[in-house]
Scaffold this active site. Structure first.
Site: not given
Length: 245
Positions: A78, A97
């Site tokens: 990601e 994140h």
């Protein structure tokens, strides 16, 4: 100290229960084209055991940021989640994140992050007062198209929830990005507890919110971050965590 700072942030997230095992990552803008980000290496053990050597310099396109920089390490799938925020918002220097369980559960239960608290967590109350948007897709944000959707949902807010997934927090520094994550999950956990006890969630009155003082970054960020590092030290983590960024 930048690699040490990003590594410490990963360990703080794990110690706070905001990531589980291998999940989650932290990045810090290095310059206009590169960032330091937590990567997975040949001795991967999870975020709780992140060391400065796990933090690698990569370009916004995921290539090595310097010769030999990856050397057996792999950027997170990601990575676009980080790089699209950095591309879209020049004021942002750090992106977190994480997969906080209470945050995910509260969102799935239809409970928004609202200013239900006051002096209990003043930075959290201020953040919640501004509203925390939701990106409604529970996907792995592994390409620029999906990341752009998330950034659009996030707009100019410091945090966006990712439905069935976690959250993304952006700030002018790693410390604040992590502390925002802690505050959001704290509010989510309280909301779940209130509803489980049969209570109703009520926003703090505007007059009370306006009365909350701004204690300044020296307290809200610097002291709060030293506390998080001290919590890690109590768990016997390496001495490099004792150095304040």
């Amino acid at each position: 100290m930048t690699r040490e700072l990003v590594a410490a942030a990963c360990r703080v997230l794990a110690a706070r229960g905001l990531t589980d095992g291998l999940l989650g990552h932290v990045s810090l803008r290095a310059d206009a084209e590169r960032l330091l980000v937590r990567c997975r290496g040949p001795r991967e053990r999870g975020l709780a055991d992140t060391e400065p050597s796990d933090i690698r310099l990569v370009t916004l396109d995921g290539a090595e940021g310097a010769p030999g920089e990856l050397d057996g390490y792999v950027p997170p799938n990601e990575l676009p989640l980080h790089t699209e925020v950095l591309r879209a918002r020049p004021e942002v220097r750090a992106v977190v994140h994480a997969h906080p369980p209470a945050t995910v559960a509260a969102d799935l239960a239809g409970l928004a992050i609202r200013p239900i608290i006051g002096a209990f967590d003043i930075p959290g109350a201020r953040l919640a007062r501004g509203g925390v948007p939701v990106y409604p897709r529970g996907v792995l944000i592994r390409d620029r198209s999906l990341a752009a959707e998330m950034v659009s949902a996030m707009a100019e807010c410091p945090v966006v929830l990712l439905r069935g997934h976690g959250l993304t927090s952006a700030a002018d520094g790693v410390e604040r990005a992590v502390l925002q994550t802690i505050s959001v999950d704290r509010i989510a956990a309280l909301a779940l507890a209130v509803r489980a006890a049969g209570g109703q969630l009520t926003d703090l009155p505007d007059a009370d919110l306006a009365e909350l003082p701004d204690l300044g970054a020296g307290f809200n960020v610097d002291v709060a971050w030293r506390h998080e590092l001290a919590r890690l030290g109590e768990r016997g983590h390496p001495s490099w965590l004792d150095s304040s960024p």
